[in-house]
Design an enzyme around this catalytic site. Structure first.
Site, PDB file in Angstrom:
ATOM      1  CB  THR B   1      58.819  39.180  42.276  1.00 58.57           C
ATOM      2  OG1 THR B   1      57.425  39.343  42.520  1.00 58.57           O
ATOM      3  CG2 THR B   1      59.061  37.841  41.572  1.00 58.57           C
ATOM      4  NE  ARG B  29      47.994  38.564  42.872  1.00 55.82           N
ATOM      5  CZ  ARG B  29      49.269  38.786  42.544  1.00 55.82           C
ATOM      6  NH1 ARG B  29      50.229  38.377  43.355  1.00 55.82           N
ATOM      7  NH2 ARG B  29      49.583  39.394  41.435  1.00 55.82           N
ATOM      8  CB  VAL B  30      47.867  32.198  43.267  1.00 54.55           C
ATOM      9  CG1 VAL B  30      49.141  31.642  42.653  1.00 54.55           C
ATOM     10  CG2 VAL B  30      47.570  31.506  44.586  1.00 54.55           C
ATOM     11  CG  ASP B  32      53.867  36.560  37.741  1.00 50.06           C
ATOM     12  OD1 ASP B  32      53.487  37.308  38.662  1.00 50.06           O
ATOM     13  OD2 ASP B  32      55.056  36.481  37.377  1.00 50.06           O
ATOM     14  N   GLY B  55      51.460  40.733  38.169  1.00 49.37           N
ATOM     15  CA  GLY B  55      51.274  39.307  37.935  1.00 49.37           C
ATOM     16  C   GLY B  55      50.094  38.959  37.061  1.00 49.37           C
TER      17      GLY B  55
END
Lengths: 166, 134
Positions: B1, B29-30, B32, B55
């Protein structure tokens, strides 16, 4: 007002042999964004510039060099927010875009929505004239090595993500 | 990230966060990052935050907005960032890092993970670090 920009390159583990690349990458991104601020540019221009540079730097796991999902594929997410208006834009699970942050900014500026995902985000990108890139161009040898190593250690997709940080 | 927060010469604040996600994540998957208040938040009246780390736990405490809430209550950017990360650790056993600015240009780069590459530019000076204390 004294302008300021702060950037990060992620909280995940950085092997010692890649630490110099990470530090030089965040310094370069911060320096570039600060130049925009000093020239009178907006904070939104600055953060998108910084994150775009980090996405284009294979030392980080966004954009080029993104970590791979259990299938060895790429699914990227991004968010931008403007503190003046509280406007925001986001994309999730995008695959064929080099710079998801720029697409998130377009979601903020060109739609009434907060987030577009997957194929819908791709359709929006095409409508905005954002060029598609092959997924392979975003995959690095390092990300493929980590994916294969993790597959070998944990075949279970639920177990293998335990304790990992994005 | 990766992420960035900034304050410009007019006092306007913004944030951006981008990620490939989590190593060998499940398809679909998603985390934060694209979730407003979790992966980032910006409000000219309070400040801006961009987050990184685990996340699922960041989402459970809406870490970015939590830190700005701490700042609304009067905490400094540094104290608010540390408080948010400490709550995430104590309540949901989550690790991560944040970068934070306020409208006056105060900034912080704090993390509870072992390391986080960060850099800040202000007054023609570049600050940077990777390990705790740098």
């Amino acid at each position: 007002m004294l302008p300021v920009v702060v950037v990060h390159g992620g909280a995940g583990f950085v092997p010692r042999q890649r630490s110099e690349l990470s530090v030089s990458g965040v310094c370069s991104a911060a320096g570039s964004a600060y130049g925009i601020l000093k020239g009178g540019g907006s904070s939104m221009d600055a953060v998108v510039n910084a994150v775009t540079l980090l996405e284009n730097n294979p030392a980080f796991n966004a954009g080029i060099g993104s970590v791979l999902n259990v299938r060895g594929d790429i699914e990227m997410d991004a968010l931008v927010m403007d503190g003046k208006t509280l406007a925001s834009g986001a994309v999730s699970a995008v695959r064929n875009i080099a710079n998801p942050t720029q697409l998130a900014r377009l979601v903020m500026e060109k739609t009434s929505h907060a987030c577009l995902t997957a194929e819908g985000a791709s359709q929006f990108a095409r409508a905005m004239g954002i060029p598609e890139v092959p997924v392979e161009s975003l995959i690095t040898d390092y990300s493929r090595m980590r994916w294969q190593k993790n597959l070998a250690a944990d075949a279970n997709p639920v177990e293998c993500q335990m304790g990992k940080m994005g | 990230t990766v992420g960035a927060v900034a304050v410009d010469t007019e006092g306007n604040i913004a944030c951006a966060t981008s990620t490939g996600g989590m190593l060998n994540k499940m398809v679909g998957r998603v985390g934060d990052t694209p979730c407003i208040g979790s992966g980032g938040y910006a409000d000219n009246n309070i400040g801006a935050v961009s987050t990184t780390g685990h996340g699922e736990t960041i989402m459970k405490v809406t870490l970015a907005r939590l830190i700005l809430f701490n700042m609304e209550k009067g905490q400094s950017v540094e104290a608010a960032s540390d408080s948010g990360l400490a709550l995430m650790k104590s309540r949901v056993d989550g690790l991560g890092g944040v970068i934070t600015v306020d409208p006056q240009g105060h900034w912080a780069a704090r993390f509870s993970s072992l390391q986080m590459a960060w850099a800040a530019a202000q007054s023609d000076t570049l600050h940077y670090g990777l390990y705790t204390g740098e």
